[in-house]
Design a protein around this motif. Structure first.
Motif, short mmCIF file in Angstrom:
data_model
loop_
_atom_site.label_atom_id
_atom_site.label_comp_id
_atom_site.label_asym_id
_atom_site.label_seq_id
_atom_site.Cartn_x
_atom_site.Cartn_y
_atom_site.Cartn_z
N VAL A 266 57.99 21.66 42.69
CA VAL A 266 57.95 20.88 42.50
C VAL A 266 56.98 21.83 41.24
O VAL A 266 57.06 21.69 40.37
N ASP A 267 55.42 22.32 41.54
CA ASP A 267 54.63 22.35 40.80
C ASP A 267 54.97 24.19 40.29
O ASP A 267 53.73 24.12 39.41
N LEU A 268 56.01 24.67 41.50
CA LEU A 268 55.80 25.68 40.31
C LEU A 268 57.35 26.52 39.92
O LEU A 268 57.12 26.95 39.64
N GLN A 269 57.98 24.82 39.32
CA GLN A 269 59.03 24.89 38.87
C GLN A 269 59.35 26.17 37.39
O GLN A 269 60.04 26.35 37.33
N GLY B 95 45.06 15.03 39.46
CA GLY B 95 45.71 15.45 40.82
C GLY B 95 47.08 16.29 40.46
O GLY B 95 47.25 17.48 41.07
N LEU B 96 48.42 16.15 39.94
CA LEU B 96 48.72 16.61 39.32
C LEU B 96 48.66 17.70 38.87
O LEU B 96 49.59 18.92 38.87
N GLY B 97 48.25 18.33 38.06
CA GLY B 97 47.62 19.25 37.24
C GLY B 97 46.79 19.82 37.84
O GLY B 97 46.88 21.10 37.65
N ALA B 98 46.42 20.02 38.76
CA ALA B 98 45.42 20.39 40.10
C ALA B 98 46.47 21.34 40.71
O ALA B 98 46.97 22.53 41.04
N THR B 99 47.41 20.26 41.49
CA THR B 99 48.00 20.83 41.86
C THR B 99 48.81 21.77 41.36
O THR B 99 49.40 22.87 41.79
N GLN B 100 49.94 21.91 40.70
CA GLN B 100 50.76 22.95 39.24
C GLN B 100 49.80 23.79 39.43
O GLN B 100 50.32 25.06 38.24
N ALA B 101 48.04 23.78 38.53
CA ALA B 101 47.42 24.95 37.92
C ALA B 101 47.04 26.04 39.69
O ALA B 101 47.17 27.39 39.68
N ALA B 102 46.79 25.50 40.46
CA ALA B 102 46.37 26.21 41.61
C ALA B 102 47.59 26.81 42.37
O ALA B 102 47.94 27.81 42.66
N ALA B 103 49.13 26.07 41.96
CA ALA B 103 50.62 27.30 42.69
C ALA B 103 50.34 28.22 41.40
O ALA B 103 50.78 28.99 42.01
N GLY C 126 51.52 16.00 32.28
CA GLY C 126 52.95 15.20 32.82
C GLY C 126 53.60 16.02 31.91
O GLY C 126 54.78 15.80 32.87
N LEU C 127 54.03 15.93 31.01
CA LEU C 127 54.57 16.62 30.21
C LEU C 127 54.97 18.51 31.21
O LEU C 127 56.19 19.37 30.84
N MET C 128 53.51 18.70 31.04
CA MET C 128 53.64 20.40 32.03
C MET C 128 54.57 20.36 33.38
O MET C 128 54.88 20.84 33.72
N PHE C 129 53.64 19.21 33.66
CA PHE C 129 54.26 19.13 35.25
C PHE C 129 55.61 19.01 35.78
O PHE C 129 56.74 19.73 36.34
N PHE C 130 56.48 17.79 34.68
CA PHE C 130 57.88 17.29 35.01
C PHE C 130 58.76 17.96 33.84
O PHE C 130 59.65 17.66 33.86
N GLY C 131 58.19 18.54 32.83
CA GLY C 131 58.99 19.07 32.19
C GLY C 131 60.36 19.76 32.40
O GLY C 131 61.23 20.50 31.71
N VAL C 132 59.64 20.64 33.38
CA VAL C 132 61.39 21.68 33.66
C VAL C 132 61.98 21.10 35.25
O VAL C 132 63.10 20.53 35.38
N ASN C 133 61.01 20.16 35.66
CA ASN C 133 61.12 19.28 37.11
C ASN C 133 62.26 18.65 36.57
O ASN C 133 63.02 17.97 37.72
#
Length: 546
Positions: free
Chosen positions: A434-437, A257-265, A145-152
């Motif tokens: 959001v997954d690239l920010q 799922g959030l982690g997968a989208t961010q790692a894939a991006a 969560g922190l990795m995904f939303f920390g910037v976004n």
């Protein structure tokens, strides 16, 4: 409730895997034996030890859900949209009110005489040092969560606040750059501060109290003994544990799922990997395999080692950004953001008459439901490592320490991204998906290839440790409260977690993930509200501390 003061020596466990209280404690007198309703068998070389009803119903319902979602992908997506809109639109007041109750209960217990009661009995000693304990508190609830939303999230709330409208927190600060930045950070910290950690604290304290002080199995049903009595071992208890399984599974699947989208991006951004569902599916499958390897290695060699590596890498990335980013802005912003958070806290936590409907429904209601669905997993972990602490010490630490880390993380990553946009005019950070920010923000700093790669590794390890630890918790619940059930059962749940994440991503993307977190979070919120009463009743029956 049939209780009696008892002082048993530590070598006599009151329940399998649960140590006896040290010193006076008000044990619950029950004839129930942990695992008595379990099915034990050895099939094709696999040892199984399962609670027949809880495991069977949980497994069948979840497998049917995965099959239907994959088979009816185009049909199911609009249904997810409708469910999410209905729950957040009509029940936002309920989620926000419930979270407020959890905070009030925790703060009330801190200042009440009940805060002196010690988890594990009056003479119990902590199992871990403060440093070790704080590290595990951080590791338990922080992560993807922190990795995904920390910037976004800070950047998004800043943008909507600057523009105004219903998506802006508290109506925003239209045209006021400094005011929008302050409001954006306050809204972000609101979602990662006291309220979510109070949710975790309620679950963790209830589990710890009824296991370590009352001698009951480490399972959600045990918390309801003061209300249901011996019926807690029957169908009312089965339903509570089944709901806990669903909440944990879908809460974890949302994060995975959030982690997968961010790692894939990130892999697409750094190495040119194909940007497709296939990439995410392969990533989830690969990480699930690693998680299974961690499960087979055992907690000490697997998840504990990975958690230590993760904390070290997360700290390295955090302090690197502080050092090479706008250091003074981050240092002063930490205290300013904390102050703004407390200034805006009453308005942000108001459940009624909100003008910022999209923000309170689409952000806050989703977040509270998501945190609640995570709470059995994180709460059980925190409970297991908190024996020997007083209730006051426990609540202060669980509320304050992780909240402060969250403020520092969001100030560092979100504040840096906002500064890049406002001071340097870098619009790419704001305009990225959001997954690239996170990766676009790091690109503006030195050594961006290295830090972006570290960020991807962090997400992957968080994924592995969440899957491993989550499987342990779900397996414990579906094994009737046993903490040492056979490993093949944990492997089964790790595979199921990955399958749910894949099914939801294919069947509706991020909205599907969010929908299931909210859907399972709603009934579990009701369970936690009842648990608040059980906590107070349970604490009041404990021998009074001197």
């Amino acid at each position: 409730m049939d209780n009696h003061d008892d002082k048993r020596p530590p070598e006599e466990p009151v329940s399998e895997g649960i140590p006896a209280p040290d010193g006076p404690a008000n044990l619950i007198d029950t004839d129930y034996v942990i695992g008595q309703d379990n099915i034990t068998t050895n099939t094709m070389g696999l040892n199984l030890d399962l609670h027949g009803k809880v495991f069977t119903i949980s497994a069948i319902v979840v497998l049917l859900f995965v099959i239907m979602t994959l088979a009816l992908q185009e049909t199911i997506a609009p249904i997810y949209d409708a469910i999410f809109g209905f729950l957040t639109g009509n029940l936002a007041w309920f989620f926000i009110s419930a979270a407020n109750i959890f905070v009030i209960l925790c703060v009330g217990l801190i200042f009440s005489p009940l805060g002196k009661i010690r988890i594990g009995g009056a003479d119990a000693k902590p199992d871990f040092t403060y440093m070790g304990w704080f590290s595990m508190l951080f590791a338990a609830g922080m992560g993807i969560g922190l990795m995904f939303f920390g910037v976004n999230e800070p950047l998004t709330h800043f943008g909507t606040s600057l523009d105004g409208g219903s998506w802006a927190p508290l109506g925003g600060a239209e045209g006021d750059t400094a005011g929008a930045a302050a409001l954006g950070m306050a809204a972000t910290i609101f979602h990662w501060g006291l309220h979510p950690w109070a949710i975790y604290a309620v679950v963790a304290l209830s589990l710890a109290l009824f296991s370590f002080n009352k001698g009951l199995p480490l399972s959600m049903r045990s918390v309801f003994y003061p209300i249901l009595g011996e019926r807690v071992w029957g169908w009312p208890g089965h339903l509570i544990d089944i709901l806990a399984v669903f909440a944990t599974l879908f809460g974890l699947a949302t994060s995975l799922g959030l982690g997968a989208t961010q790692a894939a991006a990130g892999l697409t951004y750094l190495f040119g990997a194909p940007e497709s569902d296939i990439t995410m599916i392969l990533l989830i499958m690969g990480i699930t395999v690693i998680a299974i390897g961690s499960i087979m290695a055992g907690v000490d060699k697997g998840v504990q080692l990975l958690s230590k590596i993760n904390i070290a890498m997360a700290a390295l990335l955090l302090f690197f950004v502080i050092a090479v980013g706008p250091t003074m802005l981050i240092a002063t912003g930490f205290f300013e953001n904390l102050l703004n958070y407390f200034v805006h806290l009453p308005a942000l936590s108001n459940p009624f008459g909100r003008e910022d409907a999209n923000f309170s429904q689409g952000w806050t209601a989703f977040y509270w439901a998501w945190w609640i669905s995570w709470s059995p997993y994180v709460g059980m972990f925190i409970a297991r490592v908190s024996r020997g602490r007083t209730v006051r010490e426990f609540l202060i630490s669980v509320l304050i320490v992780p909240s402060v880390v969250s403020v520092l993380w969001m100030t560092t990553f979100g504040g840096t991204a906002i500064d890049q946009y406002v001071s340097q005019g870098i619009e790419a950070v704001r305009d990225a998906g959001v997954d690239l920010q996170l990766f676009i923000m790091l690109e503006q700093l030195p050594l961006s290839q290295i830090t972006s790669f570290i960020a991807i590794i962090l997400v992957i390890i968080f994924f592995v440790t969440s899957s491993d630890s989550g499987s342990l918790v779900i397996d414990s619940i579906t094994a009737g409260g046993k903490v040492d059930a056979p490993k093949p059962q944990r492997v089964f749940w790790a595979i199921i977690e990955g399958a749910i994440a894949i099914a939801l991503l294919l069947g509706g993307g991020l909205t599907a993930l969010q929908t299931m977190a909210v859907s399972t979070g709603f009934p579990f919120t009701i369970i936690l509200l009842v648990a608040c009463y059980a906590i107070v009743k349970g604490l009041m029956s404990e021998p009074k501390a001197v």
